[in-house]
Design an enzyme around this catalytic site. Structure first.
Site, PDB file in Angstrom:
ATOM      1  N   CYS A 135       0.825  -1.209   0.000  1.00 50.55           N
ATOM      2  CA  CYS A 135       0.000   0.000   0.000  1.00 50.55           C
ATOM      3  C   CYS A 135       0.856   1.253   0.000  1.00 50.55           C
ATOM      4  O   CYS A 135       1.191   1.811   1.053  1.00 50.55           O
ATOM      5  CB  CYS A 135      -0.962   0.032   1.173  1.00 50.55           C
ATOM      6  SG  CYS A 135      -2.130   1.431   1.043  1.00 50.55           S
ATOM      7  N   LYS A 172       0.990  -2.854  -4.549  1.00 44.30           N
ATOM      8  CA  LYS A 172       0.735  -4.064  -3.775  1.00 44.30           C
ATOM      9  C   LYS A 172      -0.344  -3.766  -2.734  1.00 44.30           C
ATOM     10  O   LYS A 172      -0.068  -3.200  -1.675  1.00 44.30           O
ATOM     11  CB  LYS A 172       2.028  -4.530  -3.103  1.00 44.30           C
ATOM     12  CG  LYS A 172       3.121  -4.900  -4.102  1.00 44.30           C
ATOM     13  CD  LYS A 172       4.378  -5.358  -3.408  1.00 44.30           C
ATOM     14  CE  LYS A 172       5.473  -5.696  -4.401  1.00 44.30           C
ATOM     15  NZ  LYS A 172       5.154  -6.814  -5.294  1.00 44.30           N
ATOM     16  N   THR A 173      -1.579  -4.122  -3.056  1.00 43.65           N
ATOM     17  CA  THR A 173      -2.706  -3.845  -2.173  1.00 43.65           C
ATOM     18  C   THR A 173      -3.625  -5.050  -2.082  1.00 43.65           C
ATOM     19  O   THR A 173      -3.607  -5.945  -2.937  1.00 43.65           O
ATOM     20  CB  THR A 173      -3.535  -2.645  -2.684  1.00 43.65           C
ATOM     21  OG1 THR A 173      -4.190  -3.021  -3.904  1.00 43.65           O
ATOM     22  CG2 THR A 173      -2.662  -1.420  -2.925  1.00 43.65           C
ATOM     23  N   CYS A 225      -6.308   2.085  -3.708  1.00 47.80           N
ATOM     24  CA  CYS A 225      -5.715   2.577  -2.467  1.00 47.80           C
ATOM     25  C   CYS A 225      -6.693   3.520  -1.793  1.00 47.80           C
ATOM     26  O   CYS A 225      -6.920   4.638  -2.285  1.00 47.80           O
ATOM     27  CB  CYS A 225      -4.394   3.299  -2.747  1.00 47.80           C
ATOM     28  SG  CYS A 225      -3.535   3.782  -1.228  1.00 47.80           S
TER      29      CYS A 225
END
Length: 404
Positions: free
Chosen positions: A167, A312-313, A347
């Site tokens: 994140c 990267k979430t 996000c």
């Protein structure tokens, strides 16, 4: 008498990692009728990590982010309660830390990434004290709130490292939560807030980046771009910031320091044949659309460990999991990939203690909104409710059950 040889067993599908990615894929495979699945995961607890930013900002409790791992393992799935230590894609084996050899027909790599606090000199030694904390660890997020809550004047430093991190918005979200708290306490003007970013832009997606520039300015946050934290002296409460653009270093006396650690693939993954030679961080090589290994068709990867050109979430995992499952099932039938991942990620950018905007975009950084008729580029209270209550509920009751 010789020592006994490590035991060996076979599973049709082995999933390395029992976090968000691993459990979501396991649940979807079970719903698709796959019976022989093993999840390799050493942790006793499962965490909803997106909540940790709110824990650090005093808006949630750490315990709300945790469930026993046994409660989230899908029924009928074998839990191998160990850490993976080695993978051999030619032999189709995963070796655990105890030396047990697991044979697989198909492999899903989802061990997440590792936090490299030790890559910043002095940081590990002072975590949790001397005003230094990080929301990237369950035990430290409450300490972040302790330090923020008690500050009434001085300097607060919020840093983000170079390279991919979980994140990418989290390092600055905590700065906004802290600034809003200090504003409500009427001490914001007495606190110098410095946000250190390794990038030239506030955010990877330009539309939301413009909004965040205005939010930071409204709080009076000093943004240091193309810079990163390189050293911490906890006892002296001093931090060294390196400016990549000028090559200079600046020593800052701080009262509160929230540090986002450098991150990379787990060390055992970096040294494996699955590591992408193009990744300096050792992430697993997969096709960015099919999430399938280009060298071993029975191997897939998703989540933080996959070397993909997107953030990267957890939201990215939500879109990646059905693609992995569709293409793994196709591989089991001897067919070609049927699913395609377009790079969608999301996000939720908390900008105040009761406001949030939602950044959603794909590989091309094109906005990819999922909520119609709502301007998610504007901080909103209803978006805050989604972040605090809606998304966790969807995670625990839908996503981890393969229903979302």
């Amino acid at each position: 008498m010789s020592a006994p040889k490590p035991s060996s067993r076979h599973h049709e599908v082995i999933i390395v990692g029992g976090g968000t990615a691993g459990i979501t894929v396991a649940a979807r495979l079970r719903r698709a009728g796959v019976d022989d699945i093993a999840v390799v995961e050493p942790s006793a607890n499962h965490y909803y990590q997106p909540l940790w930013t709110l824990v650090g900002g005093g808006r949630a409790t750490a315990s709300a982010s945790m469930r026993p791992e046994a409660k989230v393992i899908p029924g009928g799935v074998t839990w191998v309660r160990e850490a993976a230590a080695e993978v051999d894609p030619d032999a189709q084996t995963v070796t655990t830390a105890s030396g047990e050899v697991l044979h697989y027909g198909h492999l899903v790599m989802a061990p997440g990434n590792q936090l490299d606090f030790d890559k910043v000199a002095g940081l590990t030694e002072t975590l949790g004290r001397n005003g230094v904390s990080s929301n990237y660890r369950y035990d430290l997020a409450p300490r972040t709130w302790d330090f923020i809550r008690d500050l009434s004047g001085g300097t607060a430093l919020f840093t983000m490292p170079a390279g991919p991190v979980k994140c990418a918005g989290a390092p600055q979200k905590i700065a906004y939560l802290a600034a809003d708290w200090w504003r409500t306490r009427h001490v914001l003007d007495d606190i110098r807030i410095i946000l250190v970013l390794p990038t030239a832009a506030m955010f990877s997606q330009p539309d939301w980046a413009k909004v965040l520039v205005g939010i930071a300015a409204d709080y009076g946050i000093e943004v240091r771009r193309e810079s990163q934290l390189v050293e911490v002296d906890g006892d002296a409460k001093r931090a060294v910031i390196s400016d990549a653009a000028t090559g200079t270093k600046d020593t800052i006396d701080y009262d509160v320091l929230h540090a986002t650690p450098p991150q990379s693939a787990p060390d055992w993954v970096k040294g494996s044949p699955l590591a992408d030679p193009a990744s300096p961080f050792g992430y697993v090589q997969v096709d960015q659309y099919t999430l399938q290994s280009p060298n071993w068709p029975n191997v897939f990867a998703l989540g933080d460990v996959a070397n993909l050109p997107t953030s990267k979430t957890g939201a990215a995992i939500r879109k990646q999991a059905p693609v992995v499952v569709a293409n793994l099932l196709a591989a089991m039938r001897g067919g070609t990939p049927e699913g395609r991942y377009d790079g969608y990620t999301s996000c939720p950018l908390v900008t105040a203690r009761n406001r949030m905007l939602l950044a959603e975009f794909d590989y091309d950084l094109k906005p990819a909104p999922s909520i119609p008729f709502i301007d998610t580029m504007k901080p909103r209270y209803d978006m805050w409710l989604l972040k605090r209550y809606g998304l966790p509920a969807m995670y625990w009751h839908l996503m981890l059950h393969g229903r979302m």
